[in-house]
Write a protein that holds these residues in place. Sequence first.
Motif, PDB file in Angstrom:
ATOM      1  N   GLY A   1       0.999  -1.273   0.067  1.00  0.00           N
ATOM      2  CA  GLY A   1       0.251   0.131  -0.316  1.00  0.00           C
ATOM      3  C   GLY A   1       0.425   1.057  -0.146  1.00  0.00           C
ATOM      4  N   GLN A   2       1.827   0.855   0.016  1.00  0.00           N
ATOM      5  CA  GLN A   2       2.766   2.508  -0.153  1.00  0.00           C
ATOM      6  C   GLN A   2       3.839   2.822  -1.671  1.00  0.00           C
ATOM      7  OE1 GLN A   2       3.198   4.172   2.951  1.00  0.00           O
ATOM      8  NE2 GLN A   2       1.822   2.649   3.385  1.00  0.00           N
TER       9      GLN A   2
ATOM     10  N   PRO B   1       3.263  -2.756 -12.718  1.00  0.00           N
ATOM     11  CA  PRO B   1       2.063  -2.527 -11.121  1.00  0.00           C
ATOM     12  C   PRO B   1       1.603  -4.231 -11.111  1.00  0.00           C
ATOM     13  CG  PRO B   1       0.822  -2.773 -13.694  1.00  0.00           C
ATOM     14  CD  PRO B   1       2.743  -2.490 -14.033  1.00  0.00           C
ATOM     15  N   CYS B   2       1.826  -4.340  -9.232  1.00  0.00           N
ATOM     16  CA  CYS B   2       2.274  -5.215  -8.521  1.00  0.00           C
ATOM     17  C   CYS B   2       0.817  -6.539  -9.102  1.00  0.00           C
ATOM     18  CB  CYS B   2       1.914  -5.312  -7.173  1.00  0.00           C
ATOM     19  SG  CYS B   2       0.281  -4.608  -6.938  1.00  0.00           S
ATOM     20  N   GLY B   3      -0.567  -6.584  -9.494  1.00  0.00           N
ATOM     21  CA  GLY B   3      -2.046  -6.683  -9.788  1.00  0.00           C
ATOM     22  C   GLY B   3      -2.123  -8.086  -8.842  1.00  0.00           C
TER      23      GLY B   3
ATOM     24  N   CYS C   1      -4.838  -1.857  -7.852  1.00  0.00           N
ATOM     25  CA  CYS C   1      -5.012  -3.067  -9.561  1.00  0.00           C
ATOM     26  C   CYS C   1      -6.286  -4.608  -9.747  1.00  0.00           C
ATOM     27  CB  CYS C   1      -3.366  -4.070  -9.063  1.00  0.00           C
ATOM     28  SG  CYS C   1      -2.298  -2.815  -9.599  1.00  0.00           S
ATOM     29  N   ILE C   2      -6.440  -4.862  -8.554  1.00  0.00           N
ATOM     30  CA  ILE C   2      -7.571  -5.960  -8.457  1.00  0.00           C
ATOM     31  C   ILE C   2      -8.980  -5.389  -9.206  1.00  0.00           C
ATOM     32  CG2 ILE C   2      -9.108  -7.511  -7.409  1.00  0.00           C
ATOM     33  CD1 ILE C   2      -6.669  -7.854  -5.985  1.00  0.00           C
ATOM     34  N   ALA C   3      -9.191  -4.069  -9.031  1.00  0.00           N
ATOM     35  CA  ALA C   3     -11.000  -3.426  -9.345  1.00  0.00           C
ATOM     36  C   ALA C   3     -10.500  -2.693 -10.818  1.00  0.00           C
ATOM     37  CB  ALA C   3     -10.733  -1.955  -8.220  1.00  0.00           C
ATOM     38  N   ILE C   4      -9.471  -2.174 -11.602  1.00  0.00           N
ATOM     39  CA  ILE C   4      -9.221  -1.607 -13.284  1.00  0.00           C
ATOM     40  C   ILE C   4      -9.212  -2.814 -13.623  1.00  0.00           C
ATOM     41  CG2 ILE C   4      -7.592  -0.625 -14.474  1.00  0.00           C
ATOM     42  CD1 ILE C   4      -6.740   1.206 -11.908  1.00  0.00           C
ATOM     43  N   ALA C   5      -8.440  -3.997 -13.105  1.00  0.00           N
ATOM     44  CA  ALA C   5      -8.378  -5.341 -14.178  1.00  0.00           C
ATOM     45  C   ALA C   5      -9.996  -5.798 -14.297  1.00  0.00           C
ATOM     46  CB  ALA C   5      -7.486  -5.934 -13.482  1.00  0.00           C
ATOM     47  N   GLU C   6     -11.121  -5.985 -12.705  1.00  0.00           N
ATOM     48  CA  GLU C   6     -12.042  -6.338 -12.921  1.00  0.00           C
ATOM     49  C   GLU C   6     -12.875  -4.972 -14.129  1.00  0.00           C
ATOM     50  OE1 GLU C   6     -12.594  -7.053  -9.314  1.00  0.00           O
ATOM     51  OE2 GLU C   6     -11.475  -9.231  -9.420  1.00  0.00           O
ATOM     52  N   GLY C   7     -12.470  -3.955 -14.366  1.00  0.00           N
ATOM     53  CA  GLY C   7     -13.065  -2.759 -14.786  1.00  0.00           C
ATOM     54  C   GLY C   7     -14.720  -2.494 -13.677  1.00  0.00           C
ATOM     55  N   ARG C   8     -14.125  -2.234 -12.713  1.00  0.00           N
ATOM     56  CA  ARG C   8     -15.278  -1.735 -11.526  1.00  0.00           C
ATOM     57  C   ARG C   8     -14.097  -0.455 -10.236  1.00  0.00           C
ATOM     58  NH1 ARG C   8     -13.551  -4.239  -6.739  1.00  0.00           N
ATOM     59  NH2 ARG C   8     -12.200  -6.119  -7.023  1.00  0.00           N
ATOM     60  N   HIS C   9     -13.812   0.113 -11.026  1.00  0.00           N
ATOM     61  CA  HIS C   9     -12.548   1.017  -9.809  1.00  0.00           C
ATOM     62  C   HIS C   9     -13.483   2.304 -10.295  1.00  0.00           C
ATOM     63  CE1 HIS C   9     -10.025   3.578  -8.559  1.00  0.00           C
ATOM     64  NE2 HIS C   9      -9.338   2.708  -7.551  1.00  0.00           N
TER      65      HIS C   9
END
Length: 534
Positions: free
Chosen positions: A73-74, A81-83, A88-96
């Motif tokens: 988180g820093q 990107p760490c993924g 990262c997870i929200a952008i990959a899933e299209g929900r950010h």
Amino acid sequence: MAEAQPYRVLARKYRPQSFDQLIGQDAMVRTLGNAIKRDRLAHAFLLTGVRGVGKTSTARLIAKALNCIGPDGQGGPTIAPCGVCEPCIAIAEGRHIDVIEMDAASHTGIDDIREIIEAVRYAAVSARYKIHIIDEVHMLSKPAFNGLLKTLEEPPPHVKFLFATTEVNKIPVTVLSRCQRFDLKRIPSELLAGHFGHVVEAEHVEAEPEALALIARAAEGSARDGLSILDQAIAHAGMGDGGVTADQVREMLGLSDRGAIRRLFGDLLAGDVPAVLASLQSQHDLGVEPAAVLRALLEIVHGATRAKAGGAADPALSAEEREALADWASRLGFATLHRLWQLLLRGHEEVQRAPQPREAAEMALLRLIHASQLPDPGDLARRLQSGEAMPAGPPAPASAAAEAQAPMLRYPADFRTMHDLLVAERKQLLAQMLHDFTGVVRYDPPTLAIRPLKPLPGDFARDLGAALKAATGSLWDVTLSDGPAEPSLLETEQAAEAAARDAILATPVVAATLEAFPGAKPIWDEIEPRSISR
């Protein structure tokens, strides 16, 4: 019992989740990585390229790179990107919530842009940057582009714009000048074939390397198109033990067997009409479109020309194909290859327009066989100029296919034809002196003896011999002689003109006219006689 997951097509399942998985775009990744490291990030990025090269995927990767906070988180913006972090997870899933995607094809008006302009006033809710991704941005209306200009030029520091388009030429220059542009390239066939190899391995599917090469070639540089074709090929193969084979891919795509096309090309060069027609009929019976046969022949001519020019061979070609292309390149000249290309290209266009494509393809190939036996256009012009007959005969055998293209040696039929050949070769000064000041003593090509009727330059015989060699391709023996000679071409023309005038004056009508009008004279007395060579 775990619930079965719905099937995801390969194009979605293997969408790149990191820049390492983005194939064929190394230059763009390097530039973007340097910009992130040096904190020189543009406020607007424009991604352009043909379909399926990864424009939207790259836009999402950039969004992840700019908003990644790392596993702890820093972290800050990074090209890797760490993924695993929440952004990262929200952008990959299209929900950010802070990464807003908009399809300009269905949101083209100024009202849609006003919503974006209003939204950029507010800071991001949970991410480092609020990112607006606009796909197919070229479809925005002119008022929409105008409404976006000011915000695009001076956006708030927490906002980034990512535009994707397949038609960058439709975007106003005022918008282009406000964006950092990345041109995503077509992905080379060898990279696509390697990528598809990893995909089938992950899917536990067997596939022949030649089958993957055919799919990569059919994809035309598009990873998405290639994965869609691969998906279809796996389904076409079914549950068979052999997996995806090259023959199955050819059948599925309507492609011709490349070995059969090579044999057809050899028959064309040999002028074997029955074999050519039989091959074309065989391809038609297998379901191969006539236009596809012409395209495959064009590929062979292109490959042979590249091989002759010393270009690198296509890595997707088999060793057998490379050997065949090298053989044709060694036997065929550039003029022949260019003629084959033009004839096949014209035939392909006719086949696409024809109401009966197979018949049009037959006519195109027959025309190619006939044209391959004609002399080179330059040699043909010389023959027509010299009045020679064109050779006729059966098609040349395969062993003489290349030699059939070479011009046949012919000499001008007589002294006047030789003079006219020099005129055609733009040797006007030599031709004029030959016409006006020389008479023929002996004309027996390649021997020429002439008598000067007026003084000629000292190097006249040498220059005339060189010009005749260039025009006919043979050494000439040109000598100046004092022996009995025929009248010059000029004297022959003047004598013929005088005889024609006397004949006209002797006609009853002209004689009566001159007698009725004393002092009248024919108009030709006021016109200077002209020689043919002038």
